[in-house]
Design a protein around this motif. Structure first.
Motif, PDB file in Angstrom:
ATOM      1  N   ARG A  24      -5.777  -3.426   3.118  1.00 49.47           N
ATOM      2  CA  ARG A  24      -5.011  -2.359   2.469  1.00 49.47           C
ATOM      3  C   ARG A  24      -4.493  -1.321   3.453  1.00 49.47           C
ATOM      4  N   TYR A 145       0.395  -2.828  -6.749  1.00 43.92           N
ATOM      5  CA  TYR A 145      -0.449  -3.979  -7.106  1.00 43.92           C
ATOM      6  C   TYR A 145      -1.347  -4.369  -5.927  1.00 43.92           C
ATOM      7  N   THR A 146      -0.783  -4.383  -4.724  1.00 40.99           N
ATOM      8  CA  THR A 146      -1.563  -4.772  -3.552  1.00 40.99           C
ATOM      9  C   THR A 146      -2.651  -3.753  -3.247  1.00 40.99           C
ATOM     10  N   ALA A 148      -4.186  -2.018  -5.437  1.00 39.99           N
ATOM     11  CA  ALA A 148      -5.208  -2.154  -6.479  1.00 39.99           C
ATOM     12  C   ALA A 148      -6.024  -3.437  -6.312  1.00 39.99           C
ATOM     13  N   LYS A 149      -5.371  -4.537  -5.977  1.00 39.32           N
ATOM     14  CA  LYS A 149      -6.027  -5.850  -5.966  1.00 39.32           C
ATOM     15  C   LYS A 149      -6.433  -6.324  -4.577  1.00 39.32           C
ATOM     16  N   GLY A 150      -5.907  -5.650  -3.537  1.00 36.48           N
ATOM     17  CA  GLY A 150      -6.180  -6.117  -2.189  1.00 36.48           C
ATOM     18  C   GLY A 150      -5.096  -7.068  -1.721  1.00 36.48           C
ATOM     19  N   THR A 152      -4.233 -10.141  -1.261  1.00 40.50           N
ATOM     20  CA  THR A 152      -4.485 -11.530  -1.620  1.00 40.50           C
ATOM     21  C   THR A 152      -3.212 -12.343  -1.422  1.00 40.50           C
ATOM     22  N   LYS A 154      -1.550 -13.825  -3.720  1.00 41.10           N
ATOM     23  CA  LYS A 154      -0.610 -13.434  -4.771  1.00 41.10           C
ATOM     24  C   LYS A 154       0.078 -12.127  -4.423  1.00 41.10           C
ATOM     25  N   ALA A 155      -0.678 -11.177  -3.870  1.00 48.04           N
ATOM     26  CA  ALA A 155      -0.094  -9.882  -3.508  1.00 48.04           C
ATOM     27  C   ALA A 155       0.973 -10.047  -2.426  1.00 48.04           C
TER      28      ALA A 155
END
Length: 358
Positions: A24, A145-146, A148-150, A152, A154-155
């Motif tokens: 992040r 989104y990245t 929040a989710k890290g 990944t 998908k990010a």
């Protein structure tokens, strides 16, 4: 472009290239680096013409920023080894984050000195407005989104998709500009009006409606409005540039610099004994963002050049009149009734003292 857009663009780029290594933090580093070129705003100049024309100068130079990217990549690789970085990948990330800032700025109408210190006219491609949610929101959503989710898989795919979309949107803006210019040129040709230069600029938060300008060989200009959805020729009005007044500033260096910076898209007006010079490129019809007091008449009626000051009522906020913007946004889909171009010009361009007081 606005600072938020530059920050999320930098975050998305660094997150895509270095996110798997930095996590992040790559988003925070990219956001900070992406806004770095705009630190030139902390330099204060003695007058608003200098402030305008030296902004987006050395700190937006592709040459300077390429050198800075190389220096940063070398420093990180030299002093923080063993983190999984390679020098080429570091350079690529830093270079993309830094140079996309001025390149994106060049897609607006303001003027960006991409090739400083070369004295070429600043780049002003006028494909998007300085604030455009269609460009910014997808990048912002992907970065949030990245965060929040890290970082990944998908990010990273979402950030990549947002970058592809935003780049394509710039192409859409360029296509809209070319279409508006072609329509305006065709309307001028149909009326037998010669034009030496035609250019379109986007209006207020979107790339669907355009303000179009055309210079004529006799020193006048035409101004009109064109939308992607128009079925009929654009409305337009003929206006004077009053070039005879420019002779009062013939030896004024700041006037020459302003002509260079704007590509000579200037108009001159005498208002209450002051010589007001207007940059025609930015604003809405008749209501322009950058206007400067540059001379006054002495007791014998002769012009005396002054240190420029901002014209009362000018500035970025001047184009955000909610009533005028509502008419412009309606004009995107409906050409009737036409916009009140003449009324706006009368109200804003050379108002009387009573109108300014009101």
């Amino acid at each position: 472009m606005d600072s938020l857009t530059q920050a999320v663009l930098g975050a998305a780029l660094q997150g895509t290239v270095l996110g798997r290594i930095q996590g992040r933090r790559s988003l925070l580093y990219g956001a900070a680096l992406g806004t770095l070129p705009d630190l030139d705003v902390i330099i204060r100049y003695a007058d608003p013409v200098s402030q305008m024309t030296y902004h987006r100068g050395f700190s937006h130079s592709l040459f300077v920023l390429t050198g800075l990217a190389l220096l940063l990549a070398w420093c990180v690789n030299r002093y923080w080894p063993g983190k999984g970085y390679t020098l080429p990948r570091l350079f690529l990330a830093f270079w993309l984050v830094l140079v996309t800032h001025p390149v994106l700025d060049a897609f607006t109408v303001y003027g960006t000195q991409l090739f400083w210190p070369l004295s070429v006219t600043p780049q002003s491609w006028a494909a998007v407005f300085i604030i455009d949610p269609v460009y910014t929101v997808p990048l912002l959503a992907a970065v949030v989104y990245t965060l929040a989710k890290g970082v990944t898989g998908k990010a990273v795919r979402l950030m990549t998709l947002a970058l592809v979309f935003s780049t394509a949107y710039l192409g859409f803006g360029l296509a809209g500009r070319m279409q508006a210019e072609q329509r305006f040129q065709a309307a001028l040709d149909h009326q037998g009006i010669p034009a030496s230069d035609v250019r379109a600029v986007p209006i207020a938060f979107n790339s669907l409606i355009w303000r179009v300008l055309a210079k004529t060989p006799d020193g006048a200009y035409y101004e009109g409005v064109s939308s992607w959805l128009d079925q009929h020729p654009p409305e337009m009005q003929r206006l004077p540039r009053n070039l005879e007044l420019a002779s009062a500033l013939a030896v004024a260096p700041l006037h020459q610099r302003l002509r260079w910076f704007t590509g000579d898209w200037l108009r001159y007006d005498e208002v209450d004994g002051a010589l007001v010079v207007t940059d025609l490129r930015m604003g809405i019809p008749g209501n322009y963002t950058f206007r400067f007091n540059m001379a006054h008449r002495d007791s014998q009626g002769h012009w005396v050049a002054d240190t420029p000051t901002a014209w009362q009522g000018a500035g970025v906020a001047s184009m955000f009149n909610s009533h005028d913007l509502a008419l412009i946004w309606r004009r995107i889909v409906d050409q009737q009734p036409p916009l009140p171009l003449a009324a706006w010009t009368s109200r804003y361009l050379a108002p009387t003292a009573a109108q300014r007081g009101h």
